[in-house]
Design a protein around this motif. Structure first.
Motif, PDB file in Angstrom:
ATOM      1  N   ASP A 199      -2.653  -1.511   1.513  1.00  0.00           N
ATOM      2  CA  ASP A 199      -1.789  -0.766   2.428  1.00  0.00           C
ATOM      3  C   ASP A 199      -1.411  -1.741   3.547  1.00  0.00           C
ATOM      4  O   ASP A 199      -1.860  -1.627   4.677  1.00  0.00           O
ATOM      5  CB  ASP A 199      -2.538   0.458   2.965  1.00  0.00           C
ATOM      6  CG  ASP A 199      -1.655   1.383   3.791  1.00  0.00           C
ATOM      7  OD1 ASP A 199      -0.425   1.185   3.808  1.00  0.00           O
ATOM      8  OD2 ASP A 199      -2.196   2.298   4.426  1.00  0.00           O
ATOM      9  N   GLN A 243       2.503  -0.301   0.119  1.00  0.00           N
ATOM     10  CA  GLN A 243       1.354   0.381  -0.459  1.00  0.00           C
ATOM     11  C   GLN A 243       1.366   0.255  -1.971  1.00  0.00           C
ATOM     12  O   GLN A 243       2.393   0.515  -2.608  1.00  0.00           O
ATOM     13  CB  GLN A 243       1.375   1.866  -0.067  1.00  0.00           C
ATOM     14  CG  GLN A 243       1.299   2.050   1.429  1.00  0.00           C
ATOM     15  CD  GLN A 243       1.531   3.482   1.859  1.00  0.00           C
ATOM     16  OE1 GLN A 243       2.252   4.228   1.209  1.00  0.00           O
ATOM     17  NE2 GLN A 243       0.912   3.868   2.964  1.00  0.00           N
ATOM     18  N   GLY A 244       0.238  -0.152  -2.546  1.00  0.00           N
ATOM     19  CA  GLY A 244       0.164  -0.302  -3.997  1.00  0.00           C
ATOM     20  C   GLY A 244      -1.110  -0.994  -4.412  1.00  0.00           C
ATOM     21  O   GLY A 244      -2.168  -0.777  -3.838  1.00  0.00           O
ATOM     22  N   HIS A 261       4.032  -2.249  -5.829  1.00  0.00           N
ATOM     23  CA  HIS A 261       3.874  -1.522  -4.583  1.00  0.00           C
ATOM     24  C   HIS A 261       5.169  -0.840  -4.164  1.00  0.00           C
ATOM     25  O   HIS A 261       6.254  -1.161  -4.646  1.00  0.00           O
ATOM     26  CB  HIS A 261       3.347  -2.397  -3.445  1.00  0.00           C
ATOM     27  CG  HIS A 261       3.747  -3.829  -3.503  1.00  0.00           C
ATOM     28  ND1 HIS A 261       2.843  -4.840  -3.440  1.00  0.00           N
ATOM     29  CD2 HIS A 261       4.938  -4.433  -3.641  1.00  0.00           C
ATOM     30  CE1 HIS A 261       3.458  -6.011  -3.506  1.00  0.00           C
ATOM     31  NE2 HIS A 261       4.724  -5.785  -3.624  1.00  0.00           N
TER      32      HIS A 261
END
Length: 188
Positions: A80, A98-99, A115
């Motif tokens: 994140d 994010q991913g 992400h």
């Protein structure tokens, strides 16, 4: 003098092109879509990765799969990461990346990343860009933009990244040059 075969060739090959060019069928078969042209947007920002290493107090990634294989093959982290408009992680936060990333190389360091770039500030707030690609040992590279939402609906393009000179042991900073094509909202 035109023969019947010349007339047939004209009717089947040339006449439709002439009629379309003259827009004869425009009123009979109008285009059903009120399509807009694609927009092109270029963005410049910084990614801040606080690695999952000992001594990093504000980590923004955590290992979910550990590996004892050579060079960590199969190891996976969820992240994140912060996105900012400057090199400082404490100012101008515009979103997050994010991913996950996983070590996909068996003989060399090659992290596969997937992400979502989630924008939280400014005119792009609430919009997303889907990103995937590799991060290897080289400090420079490129990721693919494979989709998006909001302002960046139907996005495609590339993100070029370089390691920033401002990186520290606890903040791995990458400079991002984002080049994205996207479809504006349809006008009804």
């Amino acid at each position: 003098m035109a023969t019947p075969s010349h007339c047939l060739i004209f009717l089947f090959l040339c006449l439709p092109a002439v009629l379309v060019k003259a827009n004869i069928f425009g009123d009979i078969y109008p285009c059903p879509c009120k399509c807009s042209q694609e927009n092109e947007t270029s963005l410049h920002m910084y990614l801040h990765q606080f690695p999952a290493l000992p001594g990093v107090p504000n980590r923004n990634e955590y290992g979910v799969i550990n590996s004892t294989e050579p060079i960590g093959f199969g190891q996976m982290y969820v992240h994140d990461w912060l996105l900012t408009t400057g090199t400082s992680a404490n100012e101008n936060v515009v979103g997050r990346l994010q991913g996950f990333h996983l070590q996909a190389g068996q003989t060399t360091t090659s992290w596969y990343m997937a992400h979502t770039m989630v924008f939280s500030d400014g005119s792009f707030a609430g919009s997303t860009i889907e990103v995937s690609g590799l991060l290897g040992v080289k400090p420079n590279g490129q990721w693919s933009i494979t989709g998006g939402t909001g302002t960046f609906a139907s996005a495609h393009g590339t993100i070029k990244f370089t390691n920033s000179q401002s990186s520290t042991a606890t903040d791995d900073i990458r400079e991002l040059d984002i080049h994205v094509f996207h479809t504006p909202k349809a006008v009804v």
